[in-house]
Design an enzyme around this catalytic site. Sequence first.
Site, mmCIF file in Angstrom:
data_model
loop_
_atom_site.group_PDB
_atom_site.id
_atom_site.type_symbol
_atom_site.label_atom_id
_atom_site.label_comp_id
_atom_site.label_asym_id
_atom_site.label_seq_id
_atom_site.Cartn_x
_atom_site.Cartn_y
_atom_site.Cartn_z
ATOM 1 N N TYR A 108 -5.444 -0.210 -7.227
ATOM 2 C CA TYR A 108 -5.479 -0.995 -5.995
ATOM 3 C C TYR A 108 -5.662 -2.469 -6.329
ATOM 4 O O TYR A 108 -6.410 -2.814 -7.256
ATOM 5 C CB TYR A 108 -6.646 -0.558 -5.112
ATOM 6 C CG TYR A 108 -6.457 0.787 -4.452
ATOM 7 C CD1 TYR A 108 -5.933 0.887 -3.173
ATOM 8 C CD2 TYR A 108 -6.818 1.962 -5.106
ATOM 9 C CE1 TYR A 108 -5.773 2.117 -2.552
ATOM 10 C CE2 TYR A 108 -6.662 3.198 -4.499
ATOM 11 C CZ TYR A 108 -6.134 3.268 -3.215
ATOM 12 O OH TYR A 108 -5.979 4.485 -2.616
ATOM 13 N N TYR A 147 -4.752 8.366 -9.580
ATOM 14 C CA TYR A 147 -5.757 7.627 -10.363
ATOM 15 C C TYR A 147 -7.030 8.443 -10.504
ATOM 16 O O TYR A 147 -7.327 9.295 -9.667
ATOM 17 C CB TYR A 147 -6.043 6.257 -9.726
ATOM 18 C CG TYR A 147 -6.485 6.308 -8.283
ATOM 19 C CD1 TYR A 147 -7.826 6.499 -7.944
ATOM 20 C CD2 TYR A 147 -5.567 6.148 -7.255
ATOM 21 C CE1 TYR A 147 -8.230 6.539 -6.624
ATOM 22 C CE2 TYR A 147 -5.971 6.188 -5.921
ATOM 23 C CZ TYR A 147 -7.304 6.380 -5.613
ATOM 24 O OH TYR A 147 -7.698 6.420 -4.302
ATOM 25 N N ARG A 157 -7.294 11.610 -8.069
ATOM 26 C CA ARG A 157 -6.784 11.691 -6.704
ATOM 27 C C ARG A 157 -5.282 11.934 -6.719
ATOM 28 O O ARG A 157 -4.549 11.297 -7.488
ATOM 29 C CB ARG A 157 -7.011 10.371 -5.945
ATOM 30 C CG ARG A 157 -8.412 10.016 -5.504
ATOM 31 C CD ARG A 157 -9.160 10.980 -4.618
ATOM 32 N NE ARG A 157 -8.444 11.742 -3.605
ATOM 33 C CZ ARG A 157 -8.072 11.312 -2.402
ATOM 34 N NH1 ARG A 157 -8.304 10.083 -2.020
ATOM 35 N NH2 ARG A 157 -7.455 12.117 -1.545
ATOM 36 N N HIS A 160 -1.336 9.180 -2.777
ATOM 37 C CA HIS A 160 -1.552 9.141 -1.323
ATOM 38 C C HIS A 160 -1.407 7.737 -0.774
ATOM 39 O O HIS A 160 -1.605 6.751 -1.487
ATOM 40 C CB HIS A 160 -2.929 9.703 -0.957
ATOM 41 C CG HIS A 160 -4.068 8.911 -1.531
ATOM 42 N ND1 HIS A 160 -4.517 9.083 -2.817
ATOM 43 C CD2 HIS A 160 -4.839 7.928 -1.008
ATOM 44 C CE1 HIS A 160 -5.526 8.261 -3.057
ATOM 45 N NE2 HIS A 160 -5.729 7.541 -1.982
ATOM 46 N N HIS A 162 -2.914 5.535 2.523
ATOM 47 C CA HIS A 162 -3.925 5.522 3.592
ATOM 48 C C HIS A 162 -3.293 5.014 4.888
ATOM 49 O O HIS A 162 -2.498 4.070 4.869
ATOM 50 C CB HIS A 162 -5.080 4.586 3.230
ATOM 51 C CG HIS A 162 -5.874 5.016 2.042
ATOM 52 N ND1 HIS A 162 -6.999 5.800 2.139
ATOM 53 C CD2 HIS A 162 -5.720 4.760 0.718
ATOM 54 C CE1 HIS A 162 -7.505 6.011 0.929
ATOM 55 N NE2 HIS A 162 -6.746 5.391 0.046
#
Lengths: 237, 176
Positions: A108, A147, A157, A160, A162
């Site tokens: 991120y 990640y 995870r 995905h 959000h």
Amino acid sequence: MSTADRDTTPFRPYAPGTQPPNDAPSYRSTGKRHPGAALVALPHTVTERQGPRFDPRRFPPLLDLSTACGGKALGERIIVSGRVTDEDGRAVARTMIEIWQANASGRYDHPGDQHDAPLDPAFHGAGRVFTDDEGWYQFTTIKPGSYPWRNHHNAWRPNHIHYSYFGPGFATRLITQMYFPGDPLLELDPIFLSIPDRTARERLIARFDLETTAPEWALGYRFDVVLRGRGATPMEG
Amino acid sequence: MAAATASQTIGPYWHLLEDKSWADLTRFGAVGERIVVEGRMRDGDDAPVTDACVEIWQTSPEAEDFPGFGRCATDAEGWFRFTTLKPGPVGGNGNALQAPHLALTIFARGIMIGLRSRIYFAGEALNATDPLLCAIEDAERRASLIAEATVPGVWRRDIRLQGGVAGAPETVFLDL
């Protein structure tokens, strides 16, 4: 804000098993952050039946996450589209959707993310889109990478994106995550698995969509979302 | 027909959405009684919650250029702080009148589905007859919903996600 579309019917309760509990021990961060006392039931009043409206003139759409700072983001370009309806199948028109995600490497663009994977100067990872009169939305991005996280040993995870939805009332507010078909990490992910009902869980998985796949350009994925409907099982008032 | 889509946590990286100006509901020029609403959020270990997304919503006042909606991140010590207009009484169900209040949603890492609450204001006569406040029999629990004025125009309401060893009561959360 307009007063014309202010339906005063309460929203119906969530269907049993379709929502995750806040006390979900396999997701460690819930441990000290879930209420111990039972929630207090609140029959919907005008406060819960109405909700914020966002005017695209003040909240401009950002429909293409795949470019930033004059560059093209690294990774697999995708087009995500879908329809937002309520539980009665009615379109949720002109509602704002917010989107955020990791880059193709699973990192991120956020100071809190210290995963040893490269940032991409051409990718920030935040977008905003409004549904049309029929509830449809579409945006372009790159497929986010998976990640690691520190929930348990060797925890990763699944890929995905959000999502944040508002819908017609304060009570319809929804934060969720969209997953990708065929991801082997899904069956190991405590956040995904926290939803008790398998069907409800699997509805968070987008499906590959040849129809919106753009030749020589990008793969298409379809992700439909349902927000709470009004009043079939009326509450007090 | 399909049931409503499942909620998932907002996670620790939601700040990619953050626009700090959203914490000021008067930023578009709305005129009225301007107040600050602030508080500190803690978890069941008494540790500050430093990555939460706090959202408020109010249907009152109905002022021009007033969005009624705000969003604020908690800071490194768990504080959130909104600038808004003081709400007035709001019609309730039947003949009831609700005391002035803000609706509140808390999203954060470790919260699977947004926690809902309200912020009321100390000293309002209608607090004595507000349907929600009256439904909470425990006085300490009821007080967890009411902000106190620390200085004129500044209202404070702390949030405790979970009752803990340190004694402060857990905030009342609502089932909407």
